[in-house]
Write a protein that holds these residues in place. Structure first.
Motif, PDB file in Angstrom:
ATOM      1  N   PRO A 165      50.487  39.776  -3.996  1.00 33.84           N
ATOM      2  CA  PRO A 165      49.559  40.826  -3.549  1.00 33.84           C
ATOM      3  C   PRO A 165      49.560  40.935  -2.022  1.00 33.84           C
ATOM      4  O   PRO A 165      50.060  40.049  -1.323  1.00 33.84           O
ATOM      5  CB  PRO A 165      48.208  40.331  -4.079  1.00 33.84           C
ATOM      6  N   ASP A 166      48.980  42.021  -1.513  1.00 34.76           N
ATOM      7  CA  ASP A 166      48.906  42.221  -0.060  1.00 34.76           C
ATOM      8  C   ASP A 166      47.757  41.441   0.563  1.00 34.76           C
ATOM      9  O   ASP A 166      47.849  40.990   1.705  1.00 34.76           O
ATOM     10  CB  ASP A 166      48.730  43.713   0.253  1.00 34.76           C
ATOM     11  N   VAL A 167      46.662  41.331  -0.172  1.00 29.01           N
ATOM     12  CA  VAL A 167      45.472  40.641   0.338  1.00 29.01           C
ATOM     13  C   VAL A 167      44.988  39.656  -0.712  1.00 29.01           C
ATOM     14  O   VAL A 167      44.879  40.004  -1.893  1.00 29.01           O
ATOM     15  CB  VAL A 167      44.345  41.643   0.673  1.00 29.01           C
ATOM     16  N   VAL A 168      44.691  38.429  -0.276  1.00 23.35           N
ATOM     17  CA  VAL A 168      44.153  37.404  -1.168  1.00 23.35           C
ATOM     18  C   VAL A 168      42.834  36.929  -0.576  1.00 23.35           C
ATOM     19  O   VAL A 168      42.772  36.523   0.597  1.00 23.35           O
ATOM     20  CB  VAL A 168      45.105  36.202  -1.327  1.00 23.35           C
ATOM     21  N   ILE A 169      41.785  36.968  -1.361  1.00 27.65           N
ATOM     22  CA  ILE A 169      40.477  36.547  -0.896  1.00 27.65           C
ATOM     23  C   ILE A 169      39.948  35.426  -1.783  1.00 27.65           C
ATOM     24  O   ILE A 169      40.101  35.468  -3.005  1.00 27.65           O
ATOM     25  CB  ILE A 169      39.480  37.741  -0.875  1.00 27.65           C
ATOM     26  N   GLU A 177      53.278  34.483   4.833  1.00 28.11           N
ATOM     27  CA  GLU A 177      54.104  35.056   5.891  1.00 28.11           C
ATOM     28  C   GLU A 177      55.404  35.608   5.329  1.00 28.11           C
ATOM     29  O   GLU A 177      55.900  36.652   5.774  1.00 28.11           O
ATOM     30  CB  GLU A 177      54.393  33.997   6.952  1.00 28.11           C
ATOM     31  N   ALA A 178      55.969  34.921   4.335  1.00 31.72           N
ATOM     32  CA  ALA A 178      57.232  35.369   3.753  1.00 31.72           C
ATOM     33  C   ALA A 178      57.075  36.701   3.017  1.00 31.72           C
ATOM     34  O   ALA A 178      57.997  37.521   3.000  1.00 31.72           O
ATOM     35  CB  ALA A 178      57.777  34.301   2.814  1.00 31.72           C
ATOM     36  N   TYR A 179      55.909  36.931   2.398  1.00 32.32           N
ATOM     37  CA  TYR A 179      55.711  38.145   1.609  1.00 32.32           C
ATOM     38  C   TYR A 179      54.766  39.141   2.284  1.00 32.32           C
ATOM     39  O   TYR A 179      54.374  40.136   1.670  1.00 32.32           O
ATOM     40  CB  TYR A 179      55.167  37.787   0.223  1.00 32.32           C
ATOM     41  N   GLY A 180      54.374  38.860   3.518  1.00 34.83           N
ATOM     42  CA  GLY A 180      53.511  39.782   4.238  1.00 34.83           C
ATOM     43  C   GLY A 180      52.114  39.876   3.678  1.00 34.83           C
ATOM     44  O   GLY A 180      51.472  40.934   3.771  1.00 34.83           O
ATOM     45  N   LEU A 201      49.388  24.755   4.245  1.00 32.32           N
ATOM     46  CA  LEU A 201      50.495  25.243   5.056  1.00 32.32           C
ATOM     47  C   LEU A 201      51.560  25.901   4.184  1.00 32.32           C
ATOM     48  O   LEU A 201      52.186  26.887   4.589  1.00 32.32           O
ATOM     49  CB  LEU A 201      51.106  24.101   5.865  1.00 32.32           C
ATOM     50  N   ARG A 202      51.784  25.374   2.990  1.00 27.63           N
ATOM     51  CA  ARG A 202      52.728  26.006   2.064  1.00 27.63           C
ATOM     52  C   ARG A 202      52.232  27.388   1.652  1.00 27.63           C
ATOM     53  O   ARG A 202      53.018  28.323   1.510  1.00 27.63           O
ATOM     54  CB  ARG A 202      52.915  25.134   0.826  1.00 27.63           C
ATOM     55  N   LEU A 203      50.921  27.510   1.450  1.00 23.62           N
ATOM     56  CA  LEU A 203      50.358  28.808   1.085  1.00 23.62           C
ATOM     57  C   LEU A 203      50.507  29.799   2.239  1.00 23.62           C
ATOM     58  O   LEU A 203      50.829  30.971   2.032  1.00 23.62           O
ATOM     59  CB  LEU A 203      48.882  28.639   0.710  1.00 23.62           C
ATOM     60  N   VAL A 204      50.273  29.328   3.468  1.00 25.81           N
ATOM     61  CA  VAL A 204      50.430  30.191   4.638  1.00 25.81           C
ATOM     62  C   VAL A 204      51.883  30.632   4.777  1.00 25.81           C
ATOM     63  O   VAL A 204      52.174  31.795   5.084  1.00 25.81           O
ATOM     64  CB  VAL A 204      49.951  29.465   5.911  1.00 25.81           C
ATOM     65  N   ALA A 205      52.838  29.703   4.552  1.00 26.22           N
ATOM     66  CA  ALA A 205      54.252  30.057   4.636  1.00 26.22           C
ATOM     67  C   ALA A 205      54.619  31.109   3.589  1.00 26.22           C
ATOM     68  O   ALA A 205      55.394  32.039   3.865  1.00 26.22           O
ATOM     69  CB  ALA A 205      55.112  28.808   4.450  1.00 26.22           C
ATOM     70  N   TRP A 206      54.057  30.972   2.380  1.00 28.71           N
ATOM     71  CA  TRP A 206      54.285  31.978   1.340  1.00 28.71           C
ATOM     72  C   TRP A 206      53.741  33.334   1.785  1.00 28.71           C
ATOM     73  O   TRP A 206      54.390  34.370   1.610  1.00 28.71           O
ATOM     74  CB  TRP A 206      53.620  31.537   0.042  1.00 28.71           C
TER      75      TRP A 206
END
Length: 348
Positions: free
Chosen positions: A69-73, A95-98, A88-93
């Motif tokens: 998705p574009d936005v995750v809350i 960034e990879a998918y915008g 950090l893995r979630l943040v990397a994901w």
């Protein structure tokens, strides 16, 4: 159209302060305030899942990441993860998918450098908090053990949990204790572990573990060692003993005699295809064993598969005969063919 996702996670169902409904209401309020339609958001729920669990091992989070998705809350950062590495893995994901990751308390927003920095700091704090909680729980269990209190879990066979002064303790279960004493008397005289296990209604491994443990003397072992008082010598008494010291000693001697001495129980013949059949889940070999009632069976070492020996033997026999037929040069009497069996005569 921007796709939005709501991530809801709850470690314990009894946690009312962070219930799924509480998280959902906060997420809807945040989405409305930021110009999104809550009705179009897709929910991904992990109920009864720890935040320390890896992302891909959570059903809800795994599905969310696959949907990109574009936005995750989420309600708060610790709903995403309770370790810096997983966050950090979630943040990397993201960034990879915008994707944009945010929380309803507006503490993080990974679409900005400052938001990512704050998220990393808060993730470190969440990991520290998880470690402190684990340490407090461990210390609490240790204190209860030294006081002779029952900390958690089901009561061992022969005992029941009672409440006294707001704390949990063990007390002898009269009915189960009577079964244990009768089975122990039989075992000491001329019984076997398998036979006496059926008397108390336990499996042979369960009964053997109970006989070898200090439980029936009212003591308890933790991590392979006897729980001792503050002096480091005296065993902590968790409950009244079911067996006397003399009976416990006689049980140990009888178990040793059955295992190594002249009273050793006769071994059963190895089941026909033991070690030749394999578990469909782990590819481990199926070895011979017996059920709680002494019926021969095959069992996977990992515990995935259990099947009666008679059932599996019949299936193997049928498949063998379908493949090879009642040919004396092939089956040589290994399996009994429908009479008359050509292999019944001495093989050529």
């Amino acid at each position: 159209m921007t796709s939005t996702a709501i991530y809801l996670r709850l470690s314990r169902e009894s946690d009312d302060s962070a219930s799924i409904e509480t998280q959902r209401a906060a997420a809807h309020q945040w989405l409305t305030g930021h110009g999104y339609d809550p009705a179009e958001a897709v929910e991904y729920i992990d109920a009864g899942v720890s935040g320390a669990k890896p992302l891909e091992q959570r059903k809800g989070m795994s599905a969310l990441m696959a949907a990109t998705p574009d936005v995750v809350i989420a309600w708060k950062l610790d709903r995403y993860a309770r370790s810096v590495g997983e966050f950090l893995r979630l943040v990397a994901w993201a960034e990879a998918y915008g994707a944009k990751i945010a929380t309803t308390d507006n503490t993080i927003d990974t679409s900005t450098p400052t938001g990512r920095m704050v998220g990393n700091v808060l993730a470190a704090l969440a990991e520290w908090e998880r470690g402190m909680i684990a340490a407090r729980i461990s210390e609490g269990h240790e204190t209860r053990r030294t006081q002779g209190r029952w900390s958690s879990g089901r009561a061992p066979f022969g005992y029941q949990i009672i409440r006294r002064d707001g704390a949990a303790y063990l007390a002898v279960d009269a009915a189960q204790a009577e079964l244990i004493r009768a089975a122990v008397a039989k075992l000491i005289s001329d019984g076997t572990v398998a036979g006496t296990a059926r008397m108390v209604g336990l499996s042979e491994p369960q009964w053997r573990r109970l006989l070898k443990s200090p439980t029936l003397r009212g003591h308890r072992a933790h991590k392979g060692a006897l729980v001792l008082a503050a002096d480091g010598v005296t065993p902590v008494q968790f409950a009244d003993p079911i067996l006397t010291a003399a009976e416990a000693k006689a049980v140990r001697e009888r178990l040793l005699a059955l295992a190594t001495g002249t009273d050793r129980a006769p071994r059963r013949a190895t089941p026909l295809v033991a070690g030749l059949a394999f578990c469909y889940r782990c590819d481990g070999r199926l070895n011979g064993g017996t059920s709680d009632k002494g019926v021969p069976l095959y069992r996977c070492k990992a515990g995935h598969v259990t099947i009666y020996a008679e059932t599996l033997d019949q299936r193997v026999e049928a498949e063998f005969l379908r493949t090879w037929g009642p040919d004396p040069g092939r089956c040589a009497g290994v399996f009994p063919c429908p009479p008359p069996c050509p292999a019944a005569d001495p093989p050529l």
